[in-house]
Design an enzyme around this catalytic site. Structure first.
Site, short mmCIF file in Angstrom:
data_model
loop_
_atom_site.label_atom_id
_atom_site.label_comp_id
_atom_site.label_asym_id
_atom_site.label_seq_id
_atom_site.Cartn_x
_atom_site.Cartn_y
_atom_site.Cartn_z
N GLU A 1 -1.56 2.57 0.73
CA GLU A 1 -2.06 3.68 1.55
C GLU A 1 -1.01 4.78 1.60
O GLU A 1 -0.93 5.55 2.55
CB GLU A 1 -2.43 3.16 2.94
CG GLU A 1 -1.32 2.98 3.95
CD GLU A 1 -0.26 1.91 3.62
OE1 GLU A 1 -0.16 1.48 2.46
OE2 GLU A 1 0.49 1.56 4.53
N ASP B 1 1.72 8.46 4.71
CA ASP B 1 1.40 7.03 4.79
C ASP B 1 0.45 6.84 5.98
O ASP B 1 0.75 7.23 7.11
CB ASP B 1 2.69 6.22 5.00
CG ASP B 1 2.45 4.73 4.83
OD1 ASP B 1 2.91 4.16 3.82
OD2 ASP B 1 1.76 4.15 5.70
N1 LIG Z 1 -8.71 -1.44 1.33
C1 LIG Z 1 -7.55 -1.38 0.70
N2 LIG Z 1 -6.45 -1.77 1.26
C2 LIG Z 1 -5.28 -1.69 0.63
C3 LIG Z 1 -5.23 -1.17 -0.67
N3 LIG Z 1 -3.93 -1.18 -1.10
C4 LIG Z 1 -3.21 -1.72 -0.07
N4 LIG Z 1 -4.03 -2.01 0.99
C5 LIG Z 1 -3.67 -2.55 2.25
O1 LIG Z 1 -2.93 -1.67 3.01
C6 LIG Z 1 -2.23 -2.41 4.01
C7 LIG Z 1 -0.86 -1.84 4.24
O2 LIG Z 1 -0.32 -2.50 5.32
P1 LIG Z 1 1.13 -2.31 5.81
O3 LIG Z 1 2.06 -2.06 4.63
O4 LIG Z 1 1.49 -3.45 6.69
O5 LIG Z 1 1.16 -1.03 6.67
P2 LIG Z 1 0.25 -0.50 7.83
O6 LIG Z 1 -0.62 -1.57 8.33
O7 LIG Z 1 -0.45 0.77 7.39
O8 LIG Z 1 1.31 -0.16 8.90
P3 LIG Z 1 2.24 1.08 8.93
O9 LIG Z 1 2.30 1.66 7.54
O10 LIG Z 1 3.54 0.55 9.34
O11 LIG Z 1 1.63 2.03 9.88
C8 LIG Z 1 -2.25 -3.83 3.51
O12 LIG Z 1 -3.09 -4.62 4.34
C9 LIG Z 1 -2.81 -3.77 2.12
O13 LIG Z 1 -3.57 -4.91 1.80
C10 LIG Z 1 -6.42 -0.75 -1.29
O14 LIG Z 1 -6.48 -0.30 -2.42
N5 LIG Z 1 -7.57 -0.89 -0.54
#
Ligand SMILES: Nc1nc2c(ncn2[C@@H]2O[C@H](COP(=O)(O)OP(=O)(O)OP(=O)(O)O)[C@@H](O)[C@H]2O)c(=O)[nH]1
Length: 554
Positions: free
Chosen positions: A474, A431
């Site tokens: 992610e 992740d």
């Molecule tokens: N650009 C992009 N962003 C995505 C996609 N799928 C999910 N996201 C973003 O990934 C982010 C995940 O955020 P969080 O679940 O808060 O986790 P994080 O910010 O990585 O924090 P931690 O995992 O706790 O380290 C969100 O802002 C989603 O909008 C995608 O296909 N493209």
């Protein structure tokens, strides 16, 4: 021999028919021209009664009644080597008599000659009878008979023959030259050549179909059969007999069938793909008995090529599909079930393509099986199917397996672990850390770029037997086949190093990309792939809680 009367009788038993009499004996004196053999005859080949007066039983016999002066009787049986007794030759006298030795021998010779002539006559009668029977048998059957003198060119036709062409009894000449004028001009040369070949002894008999002009000027299709029945000592034909049969109706039918067959061929040639008839004999030999012109596109062959050699397909079918192809036909023949198969072919000059076959088998009386079916080109459908398959199993952003497909791969890996005790596998969850802030700072498309970048790093680390998938957002997962927990940790460390060593940049800025990982092994007693996945998820949670950019094992 000093004899007054000679008598010839015929018959195979005691009752003889009087055929000729020479001398004072009157044949009319016998009731219905029949003569019963005197007792003691014809047991012996030659019997002589020197004086009938000394034989009281003979005095009452028909012979003595017909010729009261009769005193002497000698009789010799006439035998046919094929049928036995055929008649008797009698010598009679009105005085007592006795044949001397020379006369006896002469009588024997004479009887031998008479027996031979009688046998010939009987044989001739038999032939006539059988000819009559044959003529009776074919009367009214649409067949006429003819008899040709090959030397004089004279030809005689039966009434049926004349009726066949609409002539009455006296309307047909008996010259061969005239007979040829009735043959259709287009058929004449062929008919004459066929007869000539038979005359020259090149055929045992001949049979030729041609047109004959009827009395009303119309033509009929006939089948002429003929055979030379007598030749001279040099082999030249003397007599030829034969039959002429009206086959107009059959000809019309066969023409209609030919037209139907031509129509079928035209239609099948219009159908996209290849229509075929395929026959497999009891001993396994097989051949295409019909293929439409679509064979050119389907197999790159001409119809003739495939009809002549069905095994040409062995070099055209993809080597990996040949056994499947042959086996499927085999079981279709065995169970008499419809044949269906999708298989690959490799045509010279073009790449690999797909074919679909469908046919229905039918058993024939001789034990062979006949299929009717068609082959179509399904390459385009297969390409679309393959695209749909990719679409259904792949994450479009990263081109890694999507969650559903990754779980299927994980299930197969778990099954392998459960099958073999020595076999181990590890599941890793990755992740990206603080990914939200990347999106927030540089925008979504830069975030996408970062996701693709990480996917490429993951993919580059995989062995052929490993699998990786995007589980959502992610979050990524990897299953390492045949790997321990330590090997999995090494893998995760390598991924972290690669990510740190090859950062994503945006303009002059470098994205602070890091990843946390949680690792678990697959257990043979895991009830499902989800169970193993949730252990690695728990380890990942610990890695996040522990400060991120870390690796935790369960
Ligand atoms: N650009 C992009 N962003 C995505 C996609 N799928 C999910 N996201 C973003 O990934 C982010 C995940 O955020 P969080 O679940 O808060 O986790 P994080 O910010 O990585 O924090 P931690 O995992 O706790 O380290 C969100 O802002 C989603 O909008 C995608 O296909 N493209």
């Amino acid at each position: 021999m000093g004899i007054r009367a000679i008598l010839l009788t015929t018959g195979a038993d005691k009752l003889q028919r009087i055929r000729s009499a020479q001398g004072p004996l009157d044949p009319e004196a016998f009731a219905e021209g029949l003569l019963e053999l005197p007792p003691g005859l014809p047991c012996e080949e030659l019997l002589e009664v020197p004086d009938i007066l000394e034989q009281p039983r003979l005095r009452q016999h028909d012979l003595a009644r017909a010729w009261p002066e009769l005193r002497y009787l000698a009789a010799h049986s006439l035998t046919d080597p094929r049928t036995g007794l055929a008649g008797m030759l009698w010598l009679l006298h009105d005085r007592p008599h006795r044949l001397d030795e020379e006369a006896r021998l002469g009588f024997r010779d004479f009887a031998g000659l008479a027996a031979g002539m009688l046998a010939d006559r009987l044989e001739l009668q038999r032939v006539r009878d059988s000819e009559e029977r044959m003529a009776l048998a074919i009367a009214g059957s649409g067949t006429g008979i003819w008899d040709r003198n090959a030397r004089t060119g004279e030809i005689h036709y039966s009434s049926d023959w004349k009726a066949l062409l609409g002539y009455s009894e006296h309307e047909v000449g008996n010259r061969i030259e005239e007979s040829y004028t009735r043959v259709h001009p287009d058929d004449l040369a062929y008919v004459q050549a066929t007869i000539q070949a038979h005359f020259e002894g090149r055929t045992d008999a001949y049979e030729v179909e041609h047109r004959l002009r009827c009395r009303d000027g119309r033509y009929k299709w006939v089948c002429s059969r003929g055979k030379v029945v007598a030749r001279d000592e040099t082999g030249q034909p003397l007599r030829m007999v034969g039959t002429t049969t009206d086959v107009t109706a059959m000809h019309a039918l066969s023409e209609k069938m030919q037209q139907t067959a031509a129509l079928m061929t035209d239609l099948t040639n219009e159908i996209p793909g290849m229509v075929f008839q395929y026959r497999r004999q009891l001993d396994g030999r097989a051949a295409f008995t019909y293929v439409s012109s679509g064979v050119r596109e389907i197999y790159g062959l001409t119809p003739d090529q495939l009809v002549q050699d069905a095994e040409l397909l062995h070099g055209i079918l993809h080597p990996d599909d040949l056994a499947l192809y042959l086996g499927s036909l085999e079981s279709s023949a065995r169970d008499l079930r419809p044949w269906h198969l999708e298989y690959r072919v490799q045509l010279p000059g073009s790449g690999l393509s797909w074919r679909q076959g469908a046919a229905r088998p039918r058993p024939l009386a001789d034990g062979s099986v006949l299929w009717h079916g068609f082959i179509t080109d399904i390459t385009e459908r297969k390409l679309i199917e393959a695209e749909l398959q990719v679409f259904a199993t792949t994450d479009s952003l990263t081109q890694l397996a999507n969650r559903r497909h990754f779980m299927t791969q994980l299930e197969s890996e778990l099954a392998r672990v459960q099958r073999s005790q020595d076999y181990g596998a590890a599941i890793l969850m990755f992740d990206l850390d603080h990914f939200k802030s990347i999106n927030d700072r540089w925008g979504h498309s830069v975030g996408d770029e970062a996701l693709r970048h990480f996917s490429a790093i993951l993919r580059a680390q995989l062995r052929r037997t490993d699998a990786a998938g995007r589980m959502g957002g992610e979050e990524f997962a990897v299953v390492l086949s045949n790997a321990s927990l330590d090997e999995a940790r090494t893998f995760a460390e390598r991924v972290q190093r690669e990510l740190a060593g090859a950062p994503v940049t945006h303009g002059d800025e470098r994205l602070p990309l890091a990843v946390s990982a949680g690792i678990a092994t697959l257990h043979p007693d895991d009830p499902s792939a989800e169970a193993a996945l949730s252990r690695s998820d728990m380890a990942l949670y610990r890695a996040k809680r522990g400060g991120r950019n870390r690796i935790e094992c369960h």
